[in-house]
Write a protein that holds these residues in place. Structure first.
Motif, mmCIF file in Angstrom:
data_model
loop_
_atom_site.group_PDB
_atom_site.id
_atom_site.type_symbol
_atom_site.label_atom_id
_atom_site.label_comp_id
_atom_site.label_asym_id
_atom_site.label_seq_id
_atom_site.Cartn_x
_atom_site.Cartn_y
_atom_site.Cartn_z
ATOM 1 N N SER A 189 0.824 -1.209 0.000
ATOM 2 C CA SER A 189 0.000 0.000 0.000
ATOM 3 C C SER A 189 0.859 1.261 0.000
ATOM 4 C CB SER A 189 -0.907 0.001 1.242
ATOM 5 O OG SER A 189 -1.724 -1.142 1.271
ATOM 6 N N ALA A 190 1.920 1.267 0.792
ATOM 7 C CA ALA A 190 2.733 2.472 0.955
ATOM 8 C C ALA A 190 4.045 2.432 0.187
ATOM 9 C CB ALA A 190 3.015 2.706 2.443
ATOM 10 N N THR A 191 4.636 1.263 0.046
ATOM 11 C CA THR A 191 5.913 1.140 -0.666
ATOM 12 C C THR A 191 5.806 0.002 -1.672
ATOM 13 O OG1 THR A 191 6.774 -0.349 1.041
ATOM 14 C CG2 THR A 191 7.266 2.006 1.264
ATOM 15 N N SER B 281 0.778 1.671 -3.918
ATOM 16 C CA SER B 281 2.140 1.787 -4.454
ATOM 17 C C SER B 281 2.385 0.800 -5.592
ATOM 18 C CB SER B 281 3.152 1.564 -3.330
ATOM 19 O OG SER B 281 4.444 1.869 -3.777
#
Length: 478
Positions: free
Chosen positions: A399-401, A446
Motif C-alpha cells: 500500500s505504501a511502498t 504503491s
C-alpha cells in the motif's frame, strides 16, 4: 514414470543415523575439512573431485586432463561424509542450495577449476576451432550433445525437468518431475553457477569453501537478504553476451568430432547441421533458463493436494491480474520464509475460505523466485474472470511502498514475456490490478501505481469481461 524416478533415486542412500543431508551447507563443511588436511598425495580438493567423477565426460577431460586415481577416505572426514561426497560427484547427483534451487556439483566444480587455473597462469590445452574452456567444461558439451542425440526424434527430451526433494530440512532423495534429459534443471543450475564462479575465481581466487559459502549463502540466517545464487540467471546473461552460447556450442561440437570417444556421434553430421543444432540448443536453453524466471514447484514449498479435480485452462489466455497478498504483510526474502508463507496462504484459502486450493496462479517472493500456485494450466480461484487470465500475487502489503525493483522485474521483464513466448499468454494481453475488478484496495496503491506503467496495462475493466460474483476481495482482504 517409475523408470525415471528410480533412475534418480538410485543415486541416493537410504536416510539413516549419521547420514548428512544433501545440502550445500554439508558440501561446504566437507570442503573445509578437506582443505584442512592432506587428502591424497597433495592433490587439491578440485583435483580430488575430478578423481571421484566430477569431470567424467570426454570434452571435460580433454580440457582438464585425465583424473588421478581416487585416494582412500581422508582422516578429516567421517565414513558417512566421505561416502556422501563420492556419491555427490556422480553426474546426476544433486544438492539443495539455501535459496531452494537444486545444483549438481560436477559442472560447478569443473568451472571453478578452470577459473583457478586461469588465475594461477596455468596452461590449458588449445583446440581447433578455439573454444572457451570455461563454457566447455560447464555447459556447451552437455548442451550440444543433448540436442545432437535428439535430432530426428521430436519426442526426446533435451532440457529439464525440475524435481523435488523428499524433505527440504533433511534432503536425501530427489525426484524428477518428468522424463529425464541430459540437462535437467539441476545440471543447468550447476553449469550456470560453474560459469559464474569460474569467472570470479579467474579474477580473484579465494579458498573454495569461502567461494561457495559466499555465493550460496550457507549459514546466512533466515532474513538476511538474497544470496548471489538467486541471481544466477541474470548473472549468466550478463557474462554470456548475445551469440556467444551458440558460437561455443558449435565450436564444441566440432571439437567433439575429432575426440576419439565422441567421433562416432558426429560421423554422419554435416557442418550445416552442426550449425543448426548449435543454434537450436542455444536458443532453447536461453529461453528456458535465462529469459524465463525460475518457478518453485508445489512439491518444494510443501503444498497440500488440490481438493477435487482441477479445471484446465484453455490457452493462450488474454489477461493478467496483479495482486498483493496483504497478509502476509511482510515480503518474504528467503526460500524458507516464502515456502512458509505459501503453506499459510493455502491453509487459509482451503480451510477458512473453502476454496479447492491456493487462489493465485503464481506468487512472487522477494527472494528472486516465483512460486507455483495453480500454475499455467489450472483455473484459479478469482471467480468470474478466473478462466480468462492468470492471477499473480506479490507477497506483502504494498500500500505504501512498492516491491524491490528486482522483484518487480521478475514479473514485468521475465514472467510476462516468457508467458507470451511460450504461447500461454496472448501477445496482446491486457494487465489489470485486482482493484479494477472489484471492491478492494489490492494490489495496494504503491504497487498499483507501478503496474500502471507496464506494457499491456488497461485503465478500465473491459465491459465484455464476466466479473459477476467476481473478485477475490469479497472473500479475502487481498
Amino acid at each position: 514414470m517409475i523408470l525415471w524416478l528410480l533412475g534418480v533415486l538410485g543415486l541416493c542412500t537410504r536416510p539413516g543415523a549419521g547420514v548428512p543431508p544433501r545440502h550445500m551447507a554439508t558440501v561446504v563443511g566437507i570442503m573445509e575439512a578437506l582443505e584442512s588436511g592432506d587428502h591424497g598425495g597433495g592433490a587439491t580438493t578440485l583435483e580430488l573431485a575430478r578423481a571421484l567423477g566430477a569431470c567424467s565426460t570426454p570434452g571435460c577431460r580433454a580440457v582438464l586432463g585425465e583424473p588421478h586415481h581416487a585416494p582412500p577416505a581422508p582422516p578429516t572426514l567421517s565414513d558417512h561424509e566421505w561416502l556422501l561426497f563420492t556419491q555427490l560427484l556422480h553426474r546426476d547427483a544433486a544438492v539443495l542450495a539455501p535459496d531452494g534451487s537444486t545444483v549438481t556439483l560436477g559442472p560447478l566444480l569443473a568451472g571453478v577449476e578452470v577459473g583457478l587455473k586461469q588465475a594461477l597462469g596455468l596452461s590449458l590445452p588449445t583446440f581447433q576451432p578455439p573454444i572457451d574452456t570455461l563454457y566447455a567444461v560447464t555447459i556447451t558439451e552437455a548442451l550440444g550433445t543433448s540436442f545432437l542425440l535428439a535430432r530426428g526424434d521430436g519426442d526426446k527430451a533435451t532440457l529439464g525437468p525440475g524435481g523435488c526433494w523428499d524433505d527440504v530440512d533433511n534432503p536425501q532423495n530427489y525426484t524428477l518431475l518428468g522424463p529425464p534429459s541430459p540437462i535437467p534443471d539441476a545440471i543447468a543450475n550447476g553449469a550456470m553457477d560453474g560459469v559464474i564462479l569460474g569467472a570470479r575465481m579467474a579474477t580473484a581466487p579465494i579458498p573454495l569453501p569461502d567461494l561457495l559459502r559466499g555465493y550460496y549463502g550457507t549459514g546466512n540466517g533466515t532474513q538476511k537478504g538474497r544470496p548471489p545464487s538467486s541471481y544466477r540467471r541474470r548473472d549468466f546473461r550478463v557474462l554470456t553476451e548475445p551469440g556467444k552460447l551458440e558460437e561455443e556450442v558449435e565450436a564444441m561440437l566440432r571439437v567433439l568430432r575429432v575426440l576419439p570417444a565422441t567421433q562416432g556421434l558426429l560421423e554422419d553430421v554435416g557442418q550445416e547441421e552442426v550449425v543448426a543444432i548449435a543454434r537450436q540448443a542455444a536458443r532453447e536453453f536461453t529461453e528456458v533458463y535465462v529469459d524465463c524466471p525460475p518457478i518453485v514447484p508445489r512439491c518444494m514449498w510443501g503444498a497440500r493436494p488440490y481438493r477435487g479435480t482441477p479445471r484446465l485452462l484453455t490457452i493462450p489466455l488474454g489477461s493478467i491480474y496483479i495482486h498483493h497478498t496483504f497478509i502476509p504483510s511482510v515480503p518474504c526474502r528467503t526460500f524458507t520464509a516464502c515456502a512458509r508463507d505459501m503453506r499459510s496462504m493455502q491453509r487459509f484459502h482451503q480451510d477458512i475460505r473453502g476454496w479447492d486450493d491456493i487462489g493465485y496462479s503464481f506468487v512472487v517472493g522477494s527472494d528472486g523466485y516465483l512460486y507455483q500456485g495453480r500454475g499455467w494450466d489450472w483455473v484459479g480461484a478469482h471467480k468470474g474472470y478466473n478462466s480468462q487470465g492468470y492471477g499473480v500475487g506479490y507477497v506483502g502489503d504494498f500500500s505504501a511502498t512498492p516491491p524491490d525493483e528486482d522483484t518487480i522485474a521478475l514479473v514485468r521483464d521475465e514472467l510476462l514475456p516468457c508467458a507470451v513466448k511460450s504461447g500461454r499468454l496472448h501477445p496482446n494481453y491486457t494487465l489489470r490490478g485486482h482493484r479494477q475488478m472489484g471492491h478492494t484496495d489490492c494490489p495496494g496503491n504503491s504497487l498499483f501505481q507501478e503496474i500502471e506503467t507496464w506494457d499491456g496495462f488497461k485503465t478500465d475493466p473491459d465491459p465484455t469481461d464476466d466479473i459477476t460474483d467476481g473478485s477475490w476481495s469479497r472473500r479475502a482482504p487481498a
